[in-house]
Design a protein around this motif. Structure first.
Motif, mmCIF file in Angstrom:
data_model
loop_
_atom_site.group_PDB
_atom_site.id
_atom_site.type_symbol
_atom_site.label_atom_id
_atom_site.label_comp_id
_atom_site.label_asym_id
_atom_site.label_seq_id
_atom_site.Cartn_x
_atom_site.Cartn_y
_atom_site.Cartn_z
ATOM 1 N N ARG A 224 1.091 -1.528 0.106
ATOM 2 C CA ARG A 224 0.099 0.279 0.043
ATOM 3 C C ARG A 224 0.850 1.427 -0.044
ATOM 4 O O ARG A 224 0.261 2.169 -0.923
ATOM 5 C CB ARG A 224 -0.906 -0.334 1.365
ATOM 6 N N TYR A 225 1.934 1.224 0.815
ATOM 7 C CA TYR A 225 3.034 2.674 0.458
ATOM 8 C C TYR A 225 3.882 2.601 -0.274
ATOM 9 O O TYR A 225 3.819 3.811 -1.499
ATOM 10 C CB TYR A 225 3.774 1.422 2.101
ATOM 11 N N PRO B 188 11.828 11.769 7.010
ATOM 12 C CA PRO B 188 11.851 10.415 5.958
ATOM 13 C C PRO B 188 12.368 9.538 6.113
ATOM 14 O O PRO B 188 13.155 9.494 6.696
ATOM 15 C CB PRO B 188 12.231 11.205 4.002
ATOM 16 N N THR B 189 11.626 8.983 5.750
ATOM 17 C CA THR B 189 12.446 6.933 5.378
ATOM 18 C C THR B 189 13.801 6.581 4.060
ATOM 19 O O THR B 189 13.914 5.932 4.093
ATOM 20 C CB THR B 189 11.326 5.910 5.734
ATOM 21 N N ASP B 190 13.137 7.373 2.913
ATOM 22 C CA ASP B 190 13.103 7.521 1.767
ATOM 23 C C ASP B 190 13.382 8.536 0.844
ATOM 24 O O ASP B 190 11.783 9.782 0.992
ATOM 25 C CB ASP B 190 12.962 6.452 1.161
ATOM 26 N N PHE C 67 9.545 10.385 1.536
ATOM 27 C CA PHE C 67 8.201 10.311 1.720
ATOM 28 C C PHE C 67 8.464 8.967 3.725
ATOM 29 O O PHE C 67 10.640 9.372 3.882
ATOM 30 C CB PHE C 67 8.683 8.646 0.915
ATOM 31 N N SER C 68 7.825 9.039 3.594
ATOM 32 C CA SER C 68 7.769 8.302 5.499
ATOM 33 C C SER C 68 6.650 7.047 5.032
ATOM 34 O O SER C 68 5.562 7.504 5.307
ATOM 35 C CB SER C 68 7.440 9.371 6.310
ATOM 36 N N ARG C 69 7.512 6.498 6.300
ATOM 37 C CA ARG C 69 6.859 5.140 6.364
ATOM 38 C C ARG C 69 5.849 5.127 7.613
ATOM 39 O O ARG C 69 5.651 3.214 8.441
ATOM 40 C CB ARG C 69 7.834 3.688 6.625
ATOM 41 N N ASP D 165 4.266 1.946 9.995
ATOM 42 C CA ASP D 165 4.739 1.502 10.796
ATOM 43 C C ASP D 165 3.238 0.837 12.071
ATOM 44 O O ASP D 165 3.119 0.164 12.866
ATOM 45 C CB ASP D 165 5.796 1.776 11.227
ATOM 46 N N ALA D 166 3.108 2.116 12.132
ATOM 47 C CA ALA D 166 1.680 2.456 13.632
ATOM 48 C C ALA D 166 1.159 1.473 12.837
ATOM 49 O O ALA D 166 0.423 1.001 13.730
ATOM 50 C CB ALA D 166 1.395 4.269 13.598
#
Length: 622
Positions: A51-52, A117-119, A139-141, A145-146
């Motif tokens: 989904r991300y 950001p994670t990437d 972008f951030s995941r 993760d939550a």
């Protein structure tokens, strides 16, 4: 308490079946829960990451479609609003827009938790083949993760609740179906003891535990029956032991009584008194109804009542004789085997006696030496089964003692008769060999003296003197015969000299020429042998003197290493051995004397051819 502490120190603790089942199910549930959470977490993570990626691609396309026209128109205000609008999305935390020259048009960045950001992706903005600019997107995941954590927690709780419910249901089922029956089974087994074998496991069913309970109950039933049989066998064994002890005590008492009877029997000399004592002692010692002793009458061949005690008495009219085969007593006499009738009503050989109407059991044993029947000992009881094997043992022992007494009495009587007979025969032989021969000589001398009175009176005196001398010698020999002494001639001379004297005496009578020859190495012979040979020679010479009418006779004594042989030959008229002759005691005496010394006498004679007497006696080789 100390014992329990010592036991706990030496033996490790072992959890019960319930604890082990709970631990086992708990471990299985925990393992299943962990695996389930891991699998679900992995699936959720994969789905959310997809989904991300989809959201990221969608954001890039949206920004490209939105920013390219704005950059071409240099509408930087709208670019700013677009950037602010895009930062509202959870997956974008930073955004920078550059024109075709690389000059930053606008940029924005979120602050706070999860703004890193994670990437970061740098995307080129193109319109057709023309380069318009570029946009850097951070972008951030964090939101993904939550969501992963939240979904994982919810699913873990749901799975845990389901597993716990399943475990509880499984524990309830196992407790009801396995643990509780096994607990009941164990409690019943522990409660069962050797004195409480009637307990049974109250479980039914066709499952394994039900089958096990049924098998155990069947085994317990068999064990209870076996224990009952064992108890009965123990009681029977105890009864047999007590019965055997009583029998052994009774046997000891009987042996003691028998020994006392035997000691008292020794003091009784008369056979009739012995039989009366045995019957009376047996009846009183063992309280028998009747005891009867029968002895064989050798002349009639039947049994005669010798003694009785108990119900019978000497004044009763019971038959005193029993024929062979008549009743139990007669049957024992025939078979020479004991007979025990514990119930005379069932014994076909029993013969009722009016004087013994209370008889219910009867025992008869033979009084015998080997297979020679001497009598029967009869014992009767006044109740059924009143006589048993112990009474048979007692009766047989007493019967054997009676047999010894009777046999000793019979042997003593026969010995007395044989002694008298032997003495009579000895006296007859001695009289025949001494007095008869002496009287014959006296008669012959007196007859010769009577003839001499007419022919030669002077010689009559010598014949009378010779007759007187023969009479004195015969008298002396008669005295010696009475006292069974050795002939006087053998006390003064050797056997060979005595034979020469006998031959010379016959020759001096002037009727027969007698020659005497001794051959071999002469030696001393046993006294009975010398006496027998002398008497045989005297008898043979007397027969020659009285009957032979011989002119010549010859006496020969031959010694060799193993025997001695005496022969007397004459040339008289002889006789026929097959023709019975009156007064042939001399020949019988010759044979008897030879046989008594272990020898053989041979007499040969024919009418007109004389007579030959040969005696061969073996000698012991030294």
């Amino acid at each position: 308490m100390r014992a329990e502490e010592g036991l706990s120190l030496t033996e490790p603790w072992r959890p019960g079946l319930t604890v082990r089942i709970v631990l086992f199910i708990g471990a299985i549930v925990a393992l299943c829960g962990i695996l389930t959470v891991l699998i679900i977490g992995s699936v959720v993570t994969t789905q959310l990451r997809e989904r991300y990626a989809s959201d990221r691609q969608t954001s890039i396309e949206f920004l490209t479609a939105s920013l390219v026209p704005m950059i071409e128109l240099s509408d930087y205000e709208r670019v700013q609003r677009t950037i602010e609008t895009v930062l509202v999305y959870e997956n974008i935390v930073s955004l920078a827009v550059y024109d075709a020259d690389g000059v930053l048009i606008r940029s924005a960045k979120e602050s706070g938790e999860g703004s890193q950001p994670t990437d970061t992706i740098s995307h080129v903005l193109m319109k057709g083949a023309e380069f318009v600019g570029r946009v850097d997107i951070g972008f951030s995941r964090a939101y993904i993760d939550a969501q992963v954590k939240e979904l994982t927690r919810i699913l873990a709780l749901a799975v845990t609740a389901l597993l716990l419910a399943t475990a509880g249901a499984l524990l309830w089922y196992l407790s009801r179906s396995v643990v509780r029956p096994l607990h009941i089974f164990t409690r019943t087994v522990r409660s069962m003891t050797s004195s409480n074998l009637g307990l049974r496991v109250p479980l039914r069913g066709s499952d394994e535990i039900g089958v096990l309970a049924g098998s155990f109950n069947a085994m317990a039933q068999d064990l209870e029956e076996s224990n009952l049989q064992l108890t009965q066998a123990h009681l029977q064994l105890e009864e047999r032991y007590l019965e055997r002890a009583a029998r052994e005590e009774r046997r000891t008492e009987q042996v003691r009584r028998i020994f006392e009877m035997r000691q008292q029997l020794i003091q009784i000399s008369e056979l009739a008194d012995m039989m009366e004592f045995v019957a009376s002692a047996l009846q009183k010692a063992f309280a028998y109804y009747s005891v009867n002793v029968y002895l064989v009458d050798s002349r009639a061949g039947d049994l005669q009542l010798a003694a009785t005690a108990g119900a019978l008495s000497s004044s009763t009219t019971v038959p005193r004789r029993v024929q062979p085969g008549d009743g139990i007593v007669g049957a024992v006499l025939q078979s020479c085997r004991p007979l025990l009738a514990t119930d005379v009503a069932r014994e076909p050989r029993y013969v009722a006696v009016a004087e013994l109407k209370e008889t219910r059991a009867e025992l008869a044993v033979p009084i015998a030496i080997g297979t020679l029947p001497l009598g029967v000992l009869d014992i009767q009881a006044d109740r059924e089964n009143g006589l048993d094997e112990m009474d048979l043992y007692t009766a047989q022992t007493v019967a054997d003692q009676i047999a010894n007494v009777v046999e000793n009495a019979r042997v003593a009587e026969e010995t007395r008769e044989l002694t008298v007979l032997d003495e009579r025969n000895r006296m007859a032989r001695e009289i025949h060999d001494t007095l008869a021969q002496g009287f014959t000589g006296i008669v012959l001398q007196l007859e010769a003296a009577e003839q001499s009175l007419n022919d030669s009176p002077s010689s009559a005196a010598s014949h009378i003197d010779r007759a007187r001398r023969l009479a004195r010698e015969s008298l002396a020999e008669a005295r010696r015969s009475v006292w069974a002494l050795r002939p006087s001639v053998l006390e003064k001379r050797k056997l060979a000299d005595a034979l020469r004297a006998e031959a010379r005496m016959l020759q001096d009578e002037g009727q027969v020429q007698v020659a005497c020859h001794i051959s071999g190495v002469a030696r001393d012979l046993p006294a009975p042998v010398e006496e027998a040979l002398l008497r045989i020679c005297q008898e043979s010479l007397t027969n020659i003197r009285r009957h032979a009418k011989a002119a010549q006779a010859q006496v020969s004594l031959t010694f060799d290493n193993n025997s001695v042989m005496l022969s007397i030959r004459d040339d008289g008229i002889g006789f026929d051995l097959d023709t019975p002759r009156e007064g042939s005691l001399g020949l019988i005496g010759i044979n008897e004397r030879a046989r008594q010394c272990g020898g053989i006498a041979r007499i040969s004679s024919m009418p007109g051819e004389g007579t030959l007497v040969e005696v061969d006696i073996p000698l012991e080789v030294r």
